[in-house]
Design a protein around this motif. Structure first.
Motif, mmCIF file in Angstrom:
data_model
loop_
_atom_site.group_PDB
_atom_site.id
_atom_site.type_symbol
_atom_site.label_atom_id
_atom_site.label_comp_id
_atom_site.label_asym_id
_atom_site.label_seq_id
_atom_site.Cartn_x
_atom_site.Cartn_y
_atom_site.Cartn_z
ATOM 1 N N LEU A 59 0.834 -1.207 0.000
ATOM 2 C CA LEU A 59 0.000 0.000 0.000
ATOM 3 C C LEU A 59 0.868 1.256 0.000
ATOM 4 C CD1 LEU A 59 -2.876 1.161 0.170
ATOM 5 C CD2 LEU A 59 -2.692 1.031 2.658
ATOM 6 N N LEU A 60 1.902 1.266 0.831
ATOM 7 C CA LEU A 60 2.800 2.423 0.908
ATOM 8 C C LEU A 60 3.550 2.626 -0.404
ATOM 9 C CD1 LEU A 60 4.135 4.655 2.664
ATOM 10 C CD2 LEU A 60 5.835 2.941 3.345
ATOM 11 N N GLY A 61 4.068 1.539 -0.974
ATOM 12 C CA GLY A 61 4.826 1.652 -2.219
ATOM 13 C C GLY A 61 3.984 2.145 -3.377
ATOM 14 N N SER A 62 2.784 1.588 -3.519
ATOM 15 C CA SER A 62 1.889 2.022 -4.603
ATOM 16 C C SER A 62 1.498 3.483 -4.438
ATOM 17 C CB SER A 62 0.629 1.155 -4.615
ATOM 18 O OG SER A 62 0.945 -0.184 -4.874
ATOM 19 N N THR A 63 1.231 3.891 -3.192
ATOM 20 C CA THR A 63 0.802 5.265 -2.933
ATOM 21 C C THR A 63 1.943 6.256 -3.119
ATOM 22 O OG1 THR A 63 -0.851 4.438 -1.363
ATOM 23 C CG2 THR A 63 -0.292 6.772 -1.219
ATOM 24 N N ALA A 64 3.162 5.824 -2.813
ATOM 25 C CA ALA A 64 4.327 6.697 -3.015
ATOM 26 C C ALA A 64 4.618 6.913 -4.494
ATOM 27 C CB ALA A 64 5.552 6.100 -2.324
ATOM 28 N N VAL A 82 17.078 -1.859 4.935
ATOM 29 C CA VAL A 82 16.672 -1.263 3.656
ATOM 30 C C VAL A 82 16.741 0.252 3.719
ATOM 31 C CG1 VAL A 82 14.679 -0.888 2.159
ATOM 32 C CG2 VAL A 82 15.281 -3.204 2.857
ATOM 33 N N ILE A 83 16.246 0.845 4.797
ATOM 34 C CA ILE A 83 16.258 2.310 4.935
ATOM 35 C C ILE A 83 17.689 2.843 4.922
ATOM 36 C CG2 ILE A 83 15.809 4.197 6.561
ATOM 37 C CD1 ILE A 83 13.224 2.705 7.335
ATOM 38 N N ILE A 84 18.588 2.192 5.661
ATOM 39 C CA ILE A 84 19.996 2.630 5.680
ATOM 40 C C ILE A 84 20.617 2.488 4.290
ATOM 41 C CG2 ILE A 84 22.298 2.082 6.569
ATOM 42 C CD1 ILE A 84 20.964 1.350 9.225
ATOM 43 N N ALA A 85 20.352 1.357 3.629
ATOM 44 C CA ALA A 85 20.923 1.121 2.297
ATOM 45 C C ALA A 85 20.460 2.172 1.293
ATOM 46 C CB ALA A 85 20.544 -0.277 1.812
ATOM 47 N N VAL A 86 19.178 2.479 1.294
ATOM 48 C CA VAL A 86 18.650 3.471 0.340
ATOM 49 C C VAL A 86 19.129 4.868 0.706
ATOM 50 C CG1 VAL A 86 16.565 4.479 -0.651
ATOM 51 C CG2 VAL A 86 16.641 2.035 -0.176
ATOM 52 N N LEU A 87 19.232 5.167 2.004
ATOM 53 C CA LEU A 87 19.772 6.473 2.425
ATOM 54 C C LEU A 87 21.199 6.666 1.942
ATOM 55 C CD1 LEU A 87 18.460 7.052 6.065
ATOM 56 C CD2 LEU A 87 17.987 8.455 4.047
ATOM 57 N N ILE A 88 21.993 5.608 1.980
ATOM 58 C CA ILE A 88 23.377 5.697 1.484
ATOM 59 C C ILE A 88 23.384 6.020 -0.007
ATOM 60 C CG2 ILE A 88 25.470 4.358 1.001
ATOM 61 C CD1 ILE A 88 24.971 2.874 3.644
ATOM 62 N N PHE A 129 11.408 11.406 -3.446
ATOM 63 C CA PHE A 129 10.624 10.491 -4.283
ATOM 64 C C PHE A 129 11.397 9.203 -4.506
ATOM 65 C CE2 PHE A 129 8.465 10.094 -8.722
ATOM 66 C CZ PHE A 129 7.553 9.187 -8.210
ATOM 67 N N LEU A 130 12.679 9.334 -4.840
ATOM 68 C CA LEU A 130 13.554 8.175 -5.057
ATOM 69 C C LEU A 130 13.627 7.318 -3.797
ATOM 70 C CD1 LEU A 130 17.051 8.226 -6.746
ATOM 71 C CD2 LEU A 130 16.737 7.064 -4.582
ATOM 72 N N PHE A 131 13.798 7.964 -2.644
ATOM 73 C CA PHE A 131 13.947 7.234 -1.377
ATOM 74 C C PHE A 131 12.736 6.353 -1.103
ATOM 75 C CE2 PHE A 131 12.843 7.051 3.136
ATOM 76 C CZ PHE A 131 13.917 6.336 3.628
ATOM 77 N N PHE A 132 11.544 6.902 -1.198
ATOM 78 C CA PHE A 132 10.346 6.130 -0.873
ATOM 79 C C PHE A 132 10.098 5.013 -1.894
ATOM 80 C CE2 PHE A 132 9.288 9.799 1.825
ATOM 81 C CZ PHE A 132 8.876 9.139 2.961
ATOM 82 N N CYS A 133 10.334 5.308 -3.171
ATOM 83 C CA CYS A 133 10.104 4.285 -4.199
ATOM 84 C C CYS A 133 11.048 3.104 -4.034
ATOM 85 C CB CYS A 133 10.261 4.897 -5.589
ATOM 86 S SG CYS A 133 8.930 6.018 -6.049
ATOM 87 N N TYR A 134 12.340 3.384 -3.840
ATOM 88 C CA TYR A 134 13.320 2.303 -3.720
ATOM 89 C C TYR A 134 13.210 1.578 -2.386
ATOM 90 C CZ TYR A 134 15.930 2.728 -8.045
ATOM 91 O OH TYR A 134 16.293 2.686 -9.371
ATOM 92 N N THR A 135 12.833 2.275 -1.328
ATOM 93 C CA THR A 135 12.654 1.615 -0.034
ATOM 94 C C THR A 135 11.540 0.581 -0.115
ATOM 95 O OG1 THR A 135 13.443 3.537 1.219
ATOM 96 C CG2 THR A 135 12.068 1.954 2.402
#
Length: 327
Positions: free
Chosen positions: A78-83, A159-165, A107-113
Protein backbone atom coordinates in the motif's frame (compact mmCIF):
# COMPACT_ATOMS: atom_id res chain seq x y z
CA UNK A 1 24.99 13.84 4.03
CA UNK A 2 28.44 15.36 4.63
CA UNK A 3 29.80 11.90 5.50
CA UNK A 4 29.60 11.00 1.80
CA UNK A 5 30.66 14.41 0.51
CA UNK A 6 34.00 14.18 -1.30
CA UNK A 7 34.33 17.96 -1.11
CA UNK A 8 34.58 17.95 2.69
CA UNK A 9 37.63 20.01 3.62
CA UNK A 10 38.32 20.84 -0.02
CA UNK A 11 37.56 23.88 -2.12
CA UNK A 12 35.11 22.07 -4.41
CA UNK A 13 31.70 23.33 -5.42
CA UNK A 14 28.97 20.91 -6.44
CA UNK A 15 26.57 21.96 -9.16
CA UNK A 16 23.14 20.89 -8.00
CA UNK A 17 20.27 21.68 -10.36
CA UNK A 18 17.16 23.42 -9.10
CA UNK A 19 15.05 20.68 -10.68
CA UNK A 20 15.01 17.50 -12.76
CA UNK A 21 12.76 16.76 -15.73
CA UNK A 22 11.10 13.33 -15.83
CA UNK A 23 10.98 12.32 -19.47
CA UNK A 24 8.98 9.08 -19.44
CA UNK A 25 8.67 6.93 -22.55
CA UNK A 26 10.82 7.88 -25.53
CA UNK A 27 9.24 7.98 -28.99
CA UNK A 28 6.07 6.07 -28.08
CA UNK A 29 2.74 7.80 -28.83
CA UNK A 30 -0.42 7.57 -26.70
CA UNK A 31 1.42 6.31 -23.61
CA UNK A 32 -0.98 8.24 -21.39
CA UNK A 33 -3.23 5.18 -21.66
CA UNK A 34 -0.51 3.13 -19.97
CA UNK A 35 -0.52 5.50 -16.99
CA UNK A 36 -4.33 5.28 -16.86
CA UNK A 37 -3.88 1.50 -16.73
CA UNK A 38 -1.48 1.95 -13.79
CA UNK A 39 -4.15 4.03 -12.07
CA UNK A 40 -6.72 1.21 -12.24
CA UNK A 41 -4.11 -1.28 -11.01
CA UNK A 42 -3.39 1.10 -8.14
CA UNK A 43 -7.09 1.32 -7.16
CA UNK A 44 -7.35 -2.49 -7.02
CA UNK A 45 -4.14 -2.59 -4.98
CA UNK A 46 -5.38 -0.01 -2.47
CA UNK A 47 -8.74 -1.73 -1.99
CA UNK A 48 -7.23 -5.20 -1.68
CA UNK A 49 -4.41 -4.35 0.70
CA UNK A 50 -6.59 -2.08 2.84
CA UNK A 51 -9.11 -4.93 3.17
CA UNK A 52 -6.38 -7.38 4.17
CA UNK A 53 -4.94 -5.03 6.81
CA UNK A 54 -8.41 -4.32 8.20
CA UNK A 55 -9.30 -8.02 8.45
CA UNK A 56 -6.04 -8.90 10.23
CA UNK A 57 -6.46 -5.96 12.61
CA UNK A 58 -10.10 -6.73 13.44
CA UNK A 59 -9.78 -10.51 13.88
CA UNK A 60 -7.80 -11.44 17.00
CA UNK A 61 -7.49 -15.02 15.74
CA UNK A 62 -5.15 -13.73 13.04
CA UNK A 63 -2.64 -12.29 15.52
CA UNK A 64 -0.11 -14.98 14.60
CA UNK A 65 3.48 -14.72 13.27
CA UNK A 66 2.36 -15.60 9.74
CA UNK A 67 -0.20 -12.81 9.64
CA UNK A 68 2.21 -10.33 11.20
CA UNK A 69 4.27 -10.91 8.05
CA UNK A 70 1.18 -10.74 5.83
CA UNK A 71 0.11 -7.45 7.46
CA UNK A 72 3.56 -5.99 6.76
CA UNK A 73 3.36 -7.27 3.19
CA UNK A 74 0.04 -5.45 2.69
CA UNK A 75 1.38 -2.30 4.39
CA UNK A 76 4.49 -2.15 2.18
CA UNK A 77 2.40 -2.79 -0.94
CA UNK A 78 0.00 0.00 0.00
CA UNK A 79 2.80 2.42 0.91
CA UNK A 80 4.83 1.65 -2.22
CA UNK A 81 1.89 2.02 -4.60
CA UNK A 82 0.80 5.27 -2.93
CA UNK A 83 4.33 6.70 -3.01
CA UNK A 84 4.67 5.97 -6.73
CA UNK A 85 1.43 5.94 -8.73
CA UNK A 86 -0.24 9.26 -7.71
CA UNK A 87 3.00 11.13 -8.37
CA UNK A 88 3.48 9.38 -11.72
CA UNK A 89 -0.09 10.31 -12.72
CA UNK A 90 0.54 13.92 -11.70
CA UNK A 91 3.73 14.00 -13.78
CA UNK A 92 2.41 12.51 -17.01
CA UNK A 93 -1.35 13.05 -17.04
CA UNK A 94 -1.18 16.63 -15.75
CA UNK A 95 2.19 17.52 -17.35
CA UNK A 96 4.02 18.31 -14.08
CA UNK A 97 7.23 16.65 -15.21
CA UNK A 98 9.51 19.26 -13.62
CA UNK A 99 10.37 18.14 -10.08
CA UNK A 100 12.59 20.06 -7.60
CA UNK A 101 15.96 18.52 -6.70
CA UNK A 102 15.13 17.71 -3.05
CA UNK A 103 11.66 16.43 -3.92
CA UNK A 104 13.20 14.14 -6.51
CA UNK A 105 15.58 12.58 -3.97
CA UNK A 106 12.69 12.12 -1.53
CA UNK A 107 10.62 10.49 -4.28
CA UNK A 108 13.55 8.18 -5.06
CA UNK A 109 13.95 7.23 -1.38
CA UNK A 110 10.35 6.13 -0.87
CA UNK A 111 10.10 4.28 -4.20
CA UNK A 112 13.32 2.30 -3.72
CA UNK A 113 12.65 1.61 -0.03
CA UNK A 114 9.29 0.03 -0.79
CA UNK A 115 10.55 -1.81 -3.88
CA UNK A 116 13.44 -3.26 -1.85
CA UNK A 117 11.26 -4.12 1.14
CA UNK A 118 8.97 -6.16 -1.11
CA UNK A 119 11.96 -8.43 -1.78
CA UNK A 120 12.60 -9.00 1.92
CA UNK A 121 8.88 -9.53 2.57
CA UNK A 122 9.06 -12.52 0.26
CA UNK A 123 12.06 -13.75 2.25
CA UNK A 124 10.09 -13.48 5.52
CA UNK A 125 7.15 -15.39 4.04
CA UNK A 126 9.40 -18.12 2.62
CA UNK A 127 11.08 -18.46 6.03
CA UNK A 128 7.65 -18.85 7.63
CA UNK A 129 6.73 -21.61 5.15
CA UNK A 130 10.11 -23.30 5.69
CA UNK A 131 9.65 -23.44 9.47
CA UNK A 132 5.99 -24.49 9.22
CA UNK A 133 6.71 -27.42 6.89
CA UNK A 134 10.11 -28.59 8.15
CA UNK A 135 9.43 -28.14 11.88
CA UNK A 136 5.64 -28.39 12.25
CA UNK A 137 5.81 -29.55 15.89
CA UNK A 138 8.24 -26.81 16.93
CA UNK A 139 6.87 -24.03 14.70
CA UNK A 140 5.10 -22.13 17.48
CA UNK A 141 8.29 -22.16 19.57
CA UNK A 142 10.71 -21.26 16.79
CA UNK A 143 8.52 -18.61 15.09
CA UNK A 144 6.82 -16.28 17.57
CA UNK A 145 5.18 -12.91 16.99
CA UNK A 146 8.08 -11.23 18.78
CA UNK A 147 10.63 -12.97 16.55
CA UNK A 148 8.64 -12.09 13.42
CA UNK A 149 8.43 -8.43 14.46
CA UNK A 150 12.18 -8.41 15.15
CA UNK A 151 12.93 -9.96 11.74
CA UNK A 152 10.70 -7.50 9.88
CA UNK A 153 12.07 -4.50 11.83
CA UNK A 154 15.64 -5.62 11.03
CA UNK A 155 14.87 -5.72 7.32
CA UNK A 156 13.21 -2.29 7.50
CA UNK A 157 16.28 -0.79 9.19
CA UNK A 158 18.65 -2.43 6.70
CA UNK A 159 16.67 -1.26 3.66
CA UNK A 160 16.26 2.31 4.94
CA UNK A 161 20.00 2.63 5.68
CA UNK A 162 20.92 1.12 2.30
CA UNK A 163 18.65 3.47 0.34
CA UNK A 164 19.77 6.47 2.43
CA UNK A 165 23.38 5.70 1.48
CA UNK A 166 22.51 5.59 -2.22
CA UNK A 167 20.57 8.87 -1.95
CA UNK A 168 23.40 10.50 0.02
CA UNK A 169 25.92 9.52 -2.63
CA UNK A 170 23.82 11.33 -5.23
CA UNK A 171 24.31 14.60 -3.32
CA UNK A 172 28.06 14.54 -4.08
CA UNK A 173 27.42 14.64 -7.83
CA UNK A 174 27.51 17.69 -10.08
CA UNK A 175 25.01 17.99 -12.91
CA UNK A 176 26.41 20.40 -15.48
CA UNK A 177 25.03 18.80 -18.64
CA UNK A 178 21.52 17.39 -18.68
CA UNK A 179 18.78 17.31 -16.04
CA UNK A 180 16.46 15.07 -18.08
CA UNK A 181 15.83 11.70 -16.41
CA UNK A 182 15.01 8.95 -18.92
CA UNK A 183 12.58 7.19 -16.63
CA UNK A 184 9.07 7.55 -15.21
CA UNK A 185 10.26 8.49 -11.70
CA UNK A 186 13.45 9.69 -10.01
CA UNK A 187 15.43 6.59 -10.91
CA UNK A 188 18.84 6.20 -9.22
CA UNK A 189 20.55 4.62 -12.22
CA UNK A 190 19.33 7.28 -14.62
CA UNK A 191 20.21 10.17 -12.28
CA UNK A 192 23.82 9.35 -11.39
CA UNK A 193 24.72 8.71 -15.04
CA UNK A 194 23.86 12.36 -15.74
CA UNK A 195 26.69 13.55 -13.47
CA UNK A 196 29.77 15.23 -14.92
CA UNK A 197 32.11 14.47 -12.00
CA UNK A 198 33.36 11.15 -10.58
CA UNK A 199 30.42 8.79 -10.07
CA UNK A 200 32.44 5.65 -9.24
CA UNK A 201 30.89 5.21 -5.74
CA UNK A 202 27.45 5.31 -7.36
CA UNK A 203 28.61 2.70 -9.87
CA UNK A 204 29.66 0.46 -6.98
CA UNK A 205 26.29 0.94 -5.30
CA UNK A 206 24.39 0.18 -8.51
CA UNK A 207 26.38 -3.08 -8.80
CA UNK A 208 26.19 -4.17 -5.14
CA UNK A 209 22.59 -3.33 -4.36
CA UNK A 210 20.96 -5.67 -6.90
CA UNK A 211 23.11 -8.49 -5.52
CA UNK A 212 22.31 -7.75 -1.86
CA UNK A 213 18.67 -6.69 -2.18
CA UNK A 214 17.44 -8.89 -5.03
CA UNK A 215 19.77 -11.78 -5.88
CA UNK A 216 20.60 -12.92 -2.32
CA UNK A 217 16.93 -12.92 -1.21
CA UNK A 218 16.00 -14.87 -4.36
CA UNK A 219 18.78 -17.41 -3.69
CA UNK A 220 17.52 -17.84 -0.10
CA UNK A 221 13.95 -18.35 -1.30
CA UNK A 222 14.98 -20.92 -3.94
CA UNK A 223 17.20 -22.80 -1.47
CA UNK A 224 14.40 -22.85 1.11
CA UNK A 225 12.03 -24.42 -1.40
CA UNK A 226 14.64 -26.92 -2.53
CA UNK A 227 15.05 -27.94 1.11
CA UNK A 228 11.27 -28.14 1.55
CA UNK A 229 11.00 -30.33 -1.56
CA UNK A 230 13.84 -32.58 -0.39
CA UNK A 231 12.27 -33.00 3.05
CA UNK A 232 8.80 -33.73 1.68
CA UNK A 233 10.15 -36.36 -0.73
CA UNK A 234 12.09 -37.96 2.09
CA UNK A 235 9.52 -38.14 4.90
CA UNK A 236 6.04 -37.46 3.48
CA UNK A 237 3.66 -39.48 1.35
CA UNK A 238 2.79 -38.21 -2.12
CA UNK A 239 -0.58 -36.90 -0.94
CA UNK A 240 0.96 -35.15 2.09
CA UNK A 241 3.71 -33.65 -0.07
CA UNK A 242 1.27 -32.28 -2.63
CA UNK A 243 -0.94 -30.85 0.12
CA UNK A 244 2.01 -29.17 1.84
CA UNK A 245 3.44 -27.79 -1.39
CA UNK A 246 0.07 -26.32 -2.40
CA UNK A 247 0.45 -23.89 0.50
CA UNK A 248 3.59 -22.58 -1.21
CA UNK A 249 2.30 -22.15 -4.77
CA UNK A 250 0.79 -18.70 -4.22
CA UNK A 251 4.03 -17.45 -2.68
CA UNK A 252 6.11 -18.94 -5.52
CA UNK A 253 3.90 -17.24 -8.12
CA UNK A 254 4.51 -13.88 -6.40
CA UNK A 255 8.25 -14.57 -6.41
CA UNK A 256 8.13 -15.04 -10.19
CA UNK A 257 5.94 -11.97 -10.77
CA UNK A 258 8.15 -9.73 -8.62
CA UNK A 259 11.70 -10.93 -9.32
CA UNK A 260 11.50 -11.47 -13.10
CA UNK A 261 11.15 -7.80 -14.19
CA UNK A 262 13.31 -6.50 -11.31
CA UNK A 263 16.26 -8.79 -12.02
CA UNK A 264 16.09 -8.15 -15.77
CA UNK A 265 16.22 -4.40 -15.10
CA UNK A 266 18.94 -4.31 -12.45
CA UNK A 267 21.12 -6.98 -14.07
CA UNK A 268 21.21 -5.38 -17.52
CA UNK A 269 21.31 -1.83 -16.02
CA UNK A 270 22.41 0.65 -18.71
CA UNK A 271 22.20 -2.04 -21.42
CA UNK A 272 18.41 -2.09 -21.21
CA UNK A 273 16.47 0.49 -23.24
CA UNK A 274 14.85 3.24 -21.10
CA UNK A 275 11.37 2.26 -22.36
CA UNK A 276 11.90 -1.35 -21.30
CA UNK A 277 13.26 -0.19 -17.95
CA UNK A 278 10.12 1.90 -17.38
CA UNK A 279 7.81 -1.02 -18.18
CA UNK A 280 9.77 -3.52 -16.08
CA UNK A 281 10.09 -1.30 -13.01
CA UNK A 282 6.54 0.02 -13.15
CA UNK A 283 5.10 -3.48 -13.43
CA UNK A 284 7.35 -4.73 -10.61
CA UNK A 285 6.17 -1.80 -8.47
CA UNK A 286 2.41 -2.06 -9.05
CA UNK A 287 1.59 -5.63 -10.10
CA UNK A 288 2.76 -7.53 -6.98
CA UNK A 289 0.83 -5.12 -4.68
CA UNK A 290 -2.29 -5.75 -6.76
CA UNK A 291 -1.82 -9.53 -6.96
CA UNK A 292 -0.74 -10.15 -3.34
CA UNK A 293 -4.23 -9.82 -1.84
CA UNK A 294 -5.77 -11.83 -4.69
CA UNK A 295 -3.51 -14.85 -5.17
CA UNK A 296 -1.76 -15.02 -1.82
CA UNK A 297 -3.89 -13.62 0.98
CA UNK A 298 -7.52 -13.90 -0.09
CA UNK A 299 -7.05 -17.56 -1.08
CA UNK A 300 -6.11 -18.61 2.46
CA UNK A 301 -8.85 -20.29 4.48
CA UNK A 302 -8.22 -18.17 7.59
CA UNK A 303 -8.67 -14.88 5.74
CA UNK A 304 -11.80 -16.11 3.95
CA UNK A 305 -13.33 -17.33 7.21
CA UNK A 306 -12.44 -14.10 8.95
CA UNK A 307 -13.96 -11.94 6.19
CA UNK A 308 -17.18 -13.97 6.25
CA UNK A 309 -17.32 -13.59 10.04
CA UNK A 310 -16.76 -9.80 9.86
CA UNK A 311 -19.40 -9.30 7.15
CA UNK A 312 -21.85 -11.54 9.03
CA UNK A 313 -21.40 -9.52 12.22
CA UNK A 314 -21.68 -6.28 10.26
CA UNK A 315 -25.00 -7.24 8.66
CA UNK A 316 -26.33 -8.54 11.98
CA UNK A 317 -25.55 -5.20 13.63
CA UNK A 318 -27.26 -3.39 10.74
CA UNK A 319 -30.40 -5.52 11.17
CA UNK A 320 -30.40 -4.86 14.93
CA UNK A 321 -30.09 -1.12 14.34
CA UNK A 322 -33.01 -1.14 11.88
CA UNK A 323 -35.13 -3.23 14.24
CA UNK A 324 -34.43 -0.99 17.23
CA UNK A 325 -35.14 2.17 15.20
CA UNK A 326 -38.43 0.71 13.93
CA UNK A 327 -39.54 0.00 17.51
Amino acid sequence: MELFNSALGKNITFIRPAYFIIRGFIGLPNMKYYYVFLFFVYIVSVLGNTAVMAVIYLDHNLRTPKYVAVFNLAFVDLLGSTALVPKVLDIFLFNHNVIPYNDCLTFLFFCYTCLSMQSFNLVVLSYDRLMAIIFPLHYQVKVTCRFMLFLIASFWIFVIIAVLISVSLLTRLSFCKSVVINSYFCDHGQIYRLACNDNFPNDVVSFLYPVIIFWLPLVFILLSYLYISYTLVKVATLQQGVKAFKTCLAHLSLVVVYFTPVLITFTLMEKIHPNNRIINLSLASVFPPMLNPIIYVLQTKEIKASMKKIFKNFFKSKIRMKTSSAM
